[in-house]
Motif scaffolding. Structure first.
Motif, mmCIF file in Angstrom:
data_model
loop_
_atom_site.group_PDB
_atom_site.id
_atom_site.type_symbol
_atom_site.label_atom_id
_atom_site.label_comp_id
_atom_site.label_asym_id
_atom_site.label_seq_id
_atom_site.Cartn_x
_atom_site.Cartn_y
_atom_site.Cartn_z
ATOM 1 N N LYS A 40 0.831 -1.218 0.000
ATOM 2 C CA LYS A 40 0.000 0.000 0.000
ATOM 3 C C LYS A 40 0.863 1.264 0.000
ATOM 4 O O LYS A 40 0.658 2.170 -0.801
ATOM 5 C CB LYS A 40 -0.932 0.014 1.228
ATOM 6 N N SER A 41 1.824 1.305 0.939
ATOM 7 C CA SER A 41 2.692 2.500 0.999
ATOM 8 C C SER A 41 3.498 2.636 -0.284
ATOM 9 O O SER A 41 3.755 3.752 -0.747
ATOM 10 C CB SER A 41 3.645 2.412 2.200
ATOM 11 N N GLU A 83 3.487 7.653 5.733
ATOM 12 C CA GLU A 83 3.343 6.818 6.919
ATOM 13 C C GLU A 83 4.447 7.203 7.905
ATOM 14 O O GLU A 83 5.588 7.422 7.511
ATOM 15 C CB GLU A 83 3.527 5.360 6.468
ATOM 16 N N ASP A 159 -1.206 8.296 4.116
ATOM 17 C CA ASP A 159 -0.823 6.915 4.441
ATOM 18 C C ASP A 159 -1.055 6.698 5.932
ATOM 19 O O ASP A 159 -0.431 7.356 6.757
ATOM 20 C CB ASP A 159 0.652 6.679 4.068
#
Ligand SMILES: Nc1ncnc2c1ncn2[C@@H]1O[C@H](COP(=O)(O)OP(=O)(O)OP(=O)(O)O)[C@@H](O)[C@H]1O
Ligand SMILES: [Mg+2]
Length: 165
Positions: A40-41, A83, A159
């Motif tokens: 995802k990141s 993130e 994120d």
């Protein structure tokens, strides 16, 4: 607004993204879900240019981003709140927020956007002089989101935005 077509991204020899395609239209909110290490990141980093994709195509507002460096993508309004916040811990909350507005497009609206962020996140106004690194995890997350908003995003990628909140 954003289109990914058949994106493949590698870290060294290891392929992390396989044939990723997605569309985001103006006004839409898209959520990417998946288990830890699913990539995802890496999708967000590929879109912002922090990581280069190997094959496939990437368009933002109709422009091919393949050869556009990350800082130019930011100038185009493609904003990534990473993130883990990535604040500047030794700088104040206000200074961190202002760092979000260093681009030409955002600089002119810096004051207006700062007031908007303080309005949305009153805790940041209260803490504007505090060193970012000395705030609680959730407060730091607010600051990271606020910094993203300071950049005048057309597309805002968050994120793990609720981490610690
Ligand atoms: N800089 C890097 N170098 C090598 N491998 C990496 C690097 N960054 C990420 N990876 C690997 O790529 C894979 C995808 O990582 P990514 O951070 O995109 O996952 P994620 O879906 O965001 O996970 P999480 O939910 O834990 O945040 C993982 O196996 C990770 O170990
Ligand atoms: Mg992640």
């Amino acid at each position: 607004m954003l289109e990914l077509r058949g994106i493949n991204t590698f870290y060294g020899d290891v392929q992390v993204l396989r044939d990723i395609s997605l569309n985001v239209n103006k006004g839409e909110i898209i959520t990417i879900v998946g288990e830890n290490a699913a990539g995802k990141s890496t999708i967000l980093k590929t879109i912002s240019g922090a990581v280069a994709h190997k094959t496939g195509s990437l368009f933002f507002q109709g422009k091919d981003l393949s050869r556009v460096p990350p800082h130019v993508r930011v100038e185009m309004g493609l904003i990534h709140v990473p993130e883990g916040r990535r604040l500047f811990p030794q700088m104040s909350v206000k200074e961190n927020l202002e760092m979000g507005a260093y681009t030409k497009r955002a600089r002119q609206k810096r004051r207006e956007n700062l007031l908007h962020v303080y309005d949305m996140l009153p805790r940041m106004k209260e803490r504007h002089k505090q060193m970012a690194g000395s705030m609680s995890g959730g407060e730091q997350q607010m600051c990271a989101i606020g910094r993203g908003l300071m950049a005048c995003p057309d597309l805002l990628m968050l994120d793990e935005p609720t981490l610690g909140l």
